[in-house]
Design an enzyme around this catalytic site. Sequence first.
Site, PDB file in Angstrom:
ATOM      1  CG  ASN A 279      -1.683  -7.590 -11.785  1.00  0.00           C
ATOM      2  OD1 ASN A 279      -2.259  -8.213 -10.920  1.00  0.00           O
ATOM      3  ND2 ASN A 279      -2.011  -7.678 -13.068  1.00  0.00           N
ATOM      4  CB  ILE A 280       0.710  -2.104  -8.132  1.00  0.00           C
ATOM      5  CG1 ILE A 280      -0.576  -1.493  -8.702  1.00  0.00           C
ATOM      6  CG2 ILE A 280       1.718  -1.008  -7.810  1.00  0.00           C
ATOM      7  CD1 ILE A 280      -1.451  -0.806  -7.660  1.00  0.00           C
TER       8      ILE A 280
ATOM      9  CE1 TYR B 270      -9.044  -5.088  -3.453  1.00  0.00           C
ATOM     10  CE2 TYR B 270      -9.309  -5.752  -5.744  1.00  0.00           C
ATOM     11  CZ  TYR B 270      -8.676  -4.979  -4.790  1.00  0.00           C
ATOM     12  OH  TYR B 270      -7.693  -4.097  -5.172  1.00  0.00           O
TER      13      TYR B 270
HETATM   14  P1  NDP Z   1      -1.057  -2.346   0.615  1.00  0.00           P
HETATM   15  O1  NDP Z   1      -1.626  -3.611   1.135  1.00  0.00           O
HETATM   16  O2  NDP Z   1       0.405  -2.255   0.366  1.00  0.00           O
HETATM   17  O3  NDP Z   1      -1.451  -1.164   1.589  1.00  0.00           O
HETATM   18  C1  NDP Z   1      -2.746  -1.060   2.084  1.00  0.00           C
HETATM   19  C2  NDP Z   1      -2.840   0.228   2.824  1.00  0.00           C
HETATM   20  O4  NDP Z   1      -4.167   0.340   3.343  1.00  0.00           O
HETATM   21  C3  NDP Z   1      -1.871   0.324   4.009  1.00  0.00           C
HETATM   22  O5  NDP Z   1      -1.401   1.636   4.114  1.00  0.00           O
HETATM   23  C4  NDP Z   1      -2.768  -0.045   5.185  1.00  0.00           C
HETATM   24  O6  NDP Z   1      -2.345   0.560   6.394  1.00  0.00           O
HETATM   25  C5  NDP Z   1      -4.078   0.585   4.724  1.00  0.00           C
HETATM   26  N1  NDP Z   1      -5.221  -0.017   5.385  1.00  0.00           N
HETATM   27  C6  NDP Z   1      -5.671  -1.290   5.286  1.00  0.00           C
HETATM   28  N2  NDP Z   1      -6.731  -1.484   6.076  1.00  0.00           N
HETATM   29  C7  NDP Z   1      -6.966  -0.296   6.700  1.00  0.00           C
HETATM   30  C8  NDP Z   1      -7.913   0.148   7.654  1.00  0.00           C
HETATM   31  N3  NDP Z   1      -8.857  -0.659   8.140  1.00  0.00           N
HETATM   32  N4  NDP Z   1      -7.831   1.425   8.083  1.00  0.00           N
HETATM   33  C9  NDP Z   1      -6.881   2.253   7.611  1.00  0.00           C
HETATM   34  N5  NDP Z   1      -5.967   1.915   6.706  1.00  0.00           N
HETATM   35  C10 NDP Z   1      -6.004   0.639   6.258  1.00  0.00           C
HETATM   36  O7  NDP Z   1      -1.899  -1.984  -0.688  1.00  0.00           O
HETATM   37  P2  NDP Z   1      -1.421  -1.326  -2.047  1.00  0.00           P
HETATM   38  O8  NDP Z   1      -0.574  -0.150  -1.777  1.00  0.00           O
HETATM   39  O9  NDP Z   1      -0.948  -2.434  -2.907  1.00  0.00           O
HETATM   40  O10 NDP Z   1      -2.827  -0.867  -2.664  1.00  0.00           O
HETATM   41  C11 NDP Z   1      -3.237   0.492  -2.717  1.00  0.00           C
HETATM   42  C12 NDP Z   1      -4.535   0.571  -3.485  1.00  0.00           C
HETATM   43  O11 NDP Z   1      -4.336   0.094  -4.809  1.00  0.00           O
HETATM   44  C13 NDP Z   1      -5.648  -0.278  -2.892  1.00  0.00           C
HETATM   45  O12 NDP Z   1      -6.863   0.449  -2.930  1.00  0.00           O
HETATM   46  C14 NDP Z   1      -5.718  -1.486  -3.804  1.00  0.00           C
HETATM   47  O13 NDP Z   1      -7.008  -2.031  -3.826  1.00  0.00           O
HETATM   48  C15 NDP Z   1      -5.328  -0.886  -5.129  1.00  0.00           C
HETATM   49  N6  NDP Z   1      -4.722  -1.810  -6.086  1.00  0.00           N
HETATM   50  C16 NDP Z   1      -3.631  -2.573  -5.741  1.00  0.00           C
HETATM   51  C17 NDP Z   1      -3.062  -3.407  -6.669  1.00  0.00           C
HETATM   52  C18 NDP Z   1      -1.824  -4.211  -6.363  1.00  0.00           C
HETATM   53  O14 NDP Z   1      -1.372  -4.969  -7.247  1.00  0.00           O
HETATM   54  N7  NDP Z   1      -1.226  -4.083  -5.191  1.00  0.00           N
HETATM   55  C19 NDP Z   1      -3.608  -3.534  -8.035  1.00  0.00           C
HETATM   56  C20 NDP Z   1      -4.699  -2.622  -8.306  1.00  0.00           C
HETATM   57  C21 NDP Z   1      -5.237  -1.827  -7.355  1.00  0.00           C
HETATM   58  P3  NDP Z   1      -1.209  -0.128   7.361  1.00  0.00           P
HETATM   59  O15 NDP Z   1      -0.174  -0.734   6.473  1.00  0.00           O
HETATM   60  O16 NDP Z   1      -0.693   1.028   8.148  1.00  0.00           O
HETATM   61  O17 NDP Z   1      -1.911  -1.166   8.157  1.00  0.00           O
END
Ligand code: NDP
Length: 321
Positions: free
Chosen positions: A165-166, A136
Amino acid sequence: MKKVLVTGGTGLVGKALQDVIKNEQPSDEEWFFAGSKDADLTNLVATQALFEKVKPTHVIHLAAMVGGLFHNMNNNLDFLRNNLLINDHVLQTAHELGCTKVVSCLSTCIFPDKTSYPIDETMVHNGPPHVSNYGYSYAKRLIDIQNHAYHDKYGHLYTSVIPCNIFGPHDNYKPDVSHVIPGMINRMHKLRTEQPEIPETEKVFTVYGSGKPLRQFIYSLDLAKLMIWVLRNYNSVEPIVLSVDESAEVTIYEVAEAIAKAFNFKGKLICDTSKADGQYKKTASNAKLRSLLPDFKFTDFKTAIEASVLWYMINYDQARN
Ligand code: NDP
């Protein structure tokens, strides 16, 4: 008129952006929130079709394979490959379709394992990441390299944010995948509702690991507001840390206590030290953010935990369990 495409628009951060934008109703922006059902972004043709359909001028790129410590430890190759593909397809397609600005998401957990604290935006590439999530981390670090390369070759303003972290409503609560807060919320809910014949005062909630690691947590709705500010006002290719203040750092045990309180849990908390702790701390400095936006008020951690637990209890049937 700006047309903003949000990839990952159905996830934790995407849903928070939807909420904030719904309340704001900006007159000069049209927003489109895409999930994986709209396009699998690991597929270039599907990515191009999505961009052709939406014709965005601006992109907030959230889509990623995302998961907690244990999911990362077991799946580094998938985290690396899926995220490399998604990021390359999104950035190159944004370029080909003439998008003016792309804001992508890195994370404080991609920083070097051996580093001085607090970490800041200048230190992303200063050494190997923690072994638990190297797939990652390297995929995410390359977004910053790509942003600079697009800027050098084409002058594009493709930039990135580095959230800590979110947590918040619409998180991913699946036990094998979840981050620490949604994981604990899910387990606490199960503990309270299963075996109702056992009095709650006799139930024991297990905190994975020593409970001692320190973390900064940002409420998803606060992060959404900051990301919208970045989209509209932050005009540098260099990443910017979007984190709560260093003084807001909490231990994992304090997180468990806040969750227990929000559930009104009457039992005991214990730590299982046979489970991994991950990095002891990854304290990030938000000095750059504070210099640009000194008055931003973060939601108090316990208040945000209460709101997140309440959301989970009300929406249990639709949550990603
Ligand atoms: P989620 O796991 O809640 O959501 C991930 C999103 O990415 C969903 O909308 C999912 O779509 C989409 N997705 C995943 N794989 C694909 C794919 N192959 N094609 C299209 N869409 C895809 O993640 P978060 O909202 O938590 O994270 C958002 C961003 O923030 C990310 O880039 C993450 O790396 C970053 N981040 C997150 C943290 C955390 O603590 N959560 C901390 C720091 C950074 P669907 O649900 O429709 O399948």
